[in-house]
Enzyme design. Structure first.
Site, mmCIF file in Angstrom:
data_model
loop_
_atom_site.group_PDB
_atom_site.id
_atom_site.type_symbol
_atom_site.label_atom_id
_atom_site.label_comp_id
_atom_site.label_asym_id
_atom_site.label_seq_id
_atom_site.Cartn_x
_atom_site.Cartn_y
_atom_site.Cartn_z
ATOM 1 N N ARG A 138 18.920 -0.595 -3.314
ATOM 2 C CA ARG A 138 19.046 -2.055 -3.436
ATOM 3 C C ARG A 138 20.216 -2.395 -4.370
ATOM 4 N NH1 ARG A 138 12.545 -3.061 -4.374
ATOM 5 N NH2 ARG A 138 11.993 -3.445 -2.208
ATOM 6 N N GLY A 152 -0.943 3.407 6.934
ATOM 7 C CA GLY A 152 -0.354 2.212 6.331
ATOM 8 C C GLY A 152 1.036 1.900 6.867
ATOM 9 N N ASP A 159 15.022 1.205 -5.324
ATOM 10 C CA ASP A 159 15.713 0.353 -6.295
ATOM 11 C C ASP A 159 17.199 0.736 -6.375
ATOM 12 O OD1 ASP A 159 13.124 -0.811 -7.197
ATOM 13 O OD2 ASP A 159 12.782 1.265 -7.771
ATOM 14 N N GLN A 181 -6.828 13.206 -6.366
ATOM 15 C CA GLN A 181 -5.778 13.821 -5.537
ATOM 16 C C GLN A 181 -5.049 14.918 -6.318
ATOM 17 O OE1 GLN A 181 -3.474 10.740 -3.578
ATOM 18 N NE2 GLN A 181 -5.205 10.201 -2.281
ATOM 19 N N ARG A 226 -2.846 -5.950 -14.200
ATOM 20 C CA ARG A 226 -2.175 -4.658 -14.047
ATOM 21 C C ARG A 226 -3.096 -3.509 -14.492
ATOM 22 N NH1 ARG A 226 2.568 -2.632 -17.896
ATOM 23 N NH2 ARG A 226 0.749 -2.805 -19.236
ATOM 24 N N ILE A 268 4.127 1.781 5.311
ATOM 25 C CA ILE A 268 5.252 2.668 4.981
ATOM 26 C C ILE A 268 5.168 3.929 5.842
ATOM 27 C CG2 ILE A 268 6.291 4.113 3.179
ATOM 28 C CD1 ILE A 268 5.578 1.955 1.156
ATOM 29 N N ASN A 297 -6.500 2.623 -9.096
ATOM 30 C CA ASN A 297 -5.680 3.661 -8.474
ATOM 31 C C ASN A 297 -5.691 4.944 -9.282
ATOM 32 O OD1 ASN A 297 -4.585 2.767 -5.967
ATOM 33 N ND2 ASN A 297 -3.655 1.121 -7.137
ATOM 34 N N GLY A 345 -2.204 7.714 2.776
ATOM 35 C CA GLY A 345 -1.968 6.339 3.232
ATOM 36 C C GLY A 345 -1.298 6.356 4.594
ATOM 37 N N ALA A 346 -1.706 7.337 5.405
ATOM 38 C CA ALA A 346 -0.971 7.658 6.634
ATOM 39 C C ALA A 346 -1.111 6.605 7.726
ATOM 40 C CB ALA A 346 -1.413 9.019 7.152
ATOM 41 N N HIS A 360 9.398 1.947 -12.105
ATOM 42 C CA HIS A 360 9.570 1.202 -10.851
ATOM 43 C C HIS A 360 8.747 -0.083 -10.979
ATOM 44 C CE1 HIS A 360 9.621 -0.119 -6.779
ATOM 45 N NE2 HIS A 360 8.310 -0.050 -6.717
HETATM 46 P P1 NAX Z 1 -0.496 -0.302 3.175
HETATM 47 O O1 NAX Z 1 -1.585 -1.087 2.509
HETATM 48 O O2 NAX Z 1 0.036 -0.739 4.477
HETATM 49 O O3 NAX Z 1 -0.991 1.204 3.351
HETATM 50 C C1 NAX Z 1 -1.629 1.912 2.348
HETATM 51 C C2 NAX Z 1 -2.606 2.839 3.019
HETATM 52 O O4 NAX Z 1 -3.151 3.683 2.001
HETATM 53 C C3 NAX Z 1 -3.768 2.124 3.697
HETATM 54 O O5 NAX Z 1 -3.833 2.486 5.054
HETATM 55 C C4 NAX Z 1 -4.978 2.596 2.912
HETATM 56 O O6 NAX Z 1 -6.125 2.747 3.717
HETATM 57 C C5 NAX Z 1 -4.479 3.937 2.381
HETATM 58 N N1 NAX Z 1 -5.224 4.438 1.223
HETATM 59 C C6 NAX Z 1 -5.767 3.725 0.209
HETATM 60 N N2 NAX Z 1 -6.425 4.552 -0.621
HETATM 61 C C7 NAX Z 1 -6.265 5.799 -0.139
HETATM 62 C C8 NAX Z 1 -6.718 7.070 -0.542
HETATM 63 N N3 NAX Z 1 -7.500 7.222 -1.624
HETATM 64 N N4 NAX Z 1 -6.378 8.149 0.184
HETATM 65 C C9 NAX Z 1 -5.621 8.017 1.289
HETATM 66 N N5 NAX Z 1 -5.181 6.828 1.751
HETATM 67 C C10 NAX Z 1 -5.494 5.738 1.033
HETATM 68 O O7 NAX Z 1 0.641 -0.159 2.065
HETATM 69 P P2 NAX Z 1 2.162 0.291 2.260
HETATM 70 O O8 NAX Z 1 2.984 -0.903 2.572
HETATM 71 O O9 NAX Z 1 2.230 1.458 3.173
HETATM 72 O O10 NAX Z 1 2.506 0.713 0.756
HETATM 73 C C11 NAX Z 1 1.947 1.869 0.178
HETATM 74 C C12 NAX Z 1 2.214 1.910 -1.313
HETATM 75 O O11 NAX Z 1 3.606 1.966 -1.591
HETATM 76 C C13 NAX Z 1 1.715 0.651 -2.057
HETATM 77 O O12 NAX Z 1 1.065 1.061 -3.254
HETATM 78 C C14 NAX Z 1 3.004 -0.067 -2.414
HETATM 79 O O13 NAX Z 1 2.861 -0.863 -3.570
HETATM 80 C C15 NAX Z 1 3.915 1.106 -2.655
HETATM 81 N N6 NAX Z 1 5.363 0.821 -2.660
HETATM 82 C C16 NAX Z 1 6.133 1.550 -3.494
HETATM 83 C C17 NAX Z 1 7.501 1.396 -3.558
HETATM 84 C C18 NAX Z 1 8.325 2.200 -4.498
HETATM 85 O O14 NAX Z 1 9.536 1.965 -4.533
HETATM 86 N N7 NAX Z 1 7.789 3.135 -5.266
HETATM 87 C C19 NAX Z 1 8.179 0.374 -2.711
HETATM 88 C C20 NAX Z 1 7.379 -0.046 -1.543
HETATM 89 C C21 NAX Z 1 5.907 -0.212 -1.789
HETATM 90 O O15 NAX Z 1 5.700 -1.452 -2.438
#
Ligand code: NAX
Length: 330
Positions: free
Chosen positions: A162, A14, A159, A112, A98, A16, A105, A11-12, A187
């Protein structure tokens, strides 16, 4: 100069990752003397956007950045990885249950997990951020045949931080005064931020904050709902704070935990665990890192009736999620 450590981030391109990659490359995660190679995985339609991030990483000329690989092929991205940070996942869309999200996913994390087992170092550690992170981690673990189950982690550090910030605000102290904060369970909105064992400036939090109604009500709800509150305010989900928490988790895992404290991370629950948690779920628990790089679950915490009920509820949710993906975990 130390041998570079290879960190794969999915998700590089994205949100985060945009906060995370630069901090990893600067040495903030693995140390100021530790070179890193960044292996960046994206889906094909996002490769061009990823190139933009790569150009910006180049433009920082980080002294510790020993190489960048940007690819849409898991086998290339996970090659020789020491750390696999699985951030990418498909976001929940309107009308999606859900169960649908778990299934979409889930398939990604099957692939992966297999690619990690086939290509990463056998000693690699896998840390899942992409949601639903606990169950995604469980799926990756089951599909990464041959890798130790204890090398799989999912994130509840955001969390925890927070919760610390809420307790600090209520007590009128700096957040650094809050220790021994554990998030139990999933989470998700069922997570349990355990104020009963937390400390404020070394004293039990319940002695410093005597408003029990607030602790049992507003405090827990605020922590559980913080992600949704941020989406409402920002129009986007937490990104910089999530990246910070990811970085902090790895830092906690690679450095011994200060005496007497613990941190939150989700790991596999084992037979005979100290708190009678269901076996075989990826569950957030109070954890300490040891000097040899291993970790231990902190035993002997007093779990009162209120906490017991909350922990049971969040574990039940993890069991239900596991049931929903039973076809993906063999
Ligand atoms: P973004 O949608 O900005 O980025 C995710 C990226 O992952 C996208 O660029 C997408 O193309 C890429 N992607 C999707 N499928 C893929 C695959 N099979 N292989 C490689 N890349 C892939 O999301 P972002 O805001 O960066 O959040 C990423 C994830 O973190 C989300 O699932 C989000 O729900 C989760 N979170 C988890 C948290 C936690 O505490 N565990 C908190 C923050 C966030 O909500």
């Amino acid at each position: 100069m130390k041998t570079p450590v290879t960190v794969t981030v999915t998700g590089a391109a994205g949100n985060i990752a945009y906060s995370l990659l630069f901090r990893i490359a600067s040495g903030e995660m693995l140390g100021a003397d530790q070179p890193v190679i960044l292996n960046l995985l994206e889906i094909t339609p996002c490769l061009e956007k990823l190139q933009g991030t790569v150009m910006e990483l180049d433009d920082c000329a980080f002294p510790l950045l020993a190489g960048i690989v940007a690819t849409d092929e898991p086998a290339v991205a996970f090659k020789n990885a020491d750390w696999c940070m699985l951030v990418g996942s498909v976001p929940r869309k309107a009308g999606m249950e859900r169960k649908d999200l778990l299934s979409i996913n889930g398939k990604v994390f099957v692939g992966q997990g297999q690619a990690i087992a086939a290509n990463a170092k056998p000693t690699c550690k896998v840390f899942v951020v992409g949601n639903p992170c606990n169950t995604n981690c469980l799926i990756a673990m089951h599909n990464a045949t041959g890798l130790p189950k204890e090398n799989f982690f999912a994130m509840t550090m955001l969390d925890e931080l927070r919760a610390k910030s809420q307790l600090a605000a209520k007590a009128g102290v700096h957040s650094s005064e809050i220790t021994n904060m554990c998030i139990w369970g999933n989470h998700s909105a069922t997570q349990y931020p355990d104020f009963t064992n937390a400390k404020i400036a070394g004293k039990p939090a319940t002695q410093v904050i005597t408003d029990e109604e607030w602790l049992k009500g507003e405090f827990i709800a605020t922590v559980q709902q913080r992600g949704a509150a941020i989406i409402k305010a920002r129009g986007l989900s937490s990104a910089a704070s999530a990246a910070n928490a990811a970085l902090m988790t790895v830092k906690q895992l690679v450095n011994p935990t200060p005496e007497g404290d613990w941190f939150s991370v989700c790991t596999i629950t084992v037979e005979g665990n100290a708190y009678g948690l269901p076996v075989g779920i990826i569950c957030s628990q109070p954890t300490r890192s040891n000097a040899d790089g291993s970790y231990s679950i902190v035993e002997g915490l007093v779990i009162d009736a209120f906490s017991k009920e909350k922990i049971a509820a969040t574990c039940d949710e993890l069991l239900a999620e596991r049931c929903d993906v039973s076809n993906l975990i063999g």
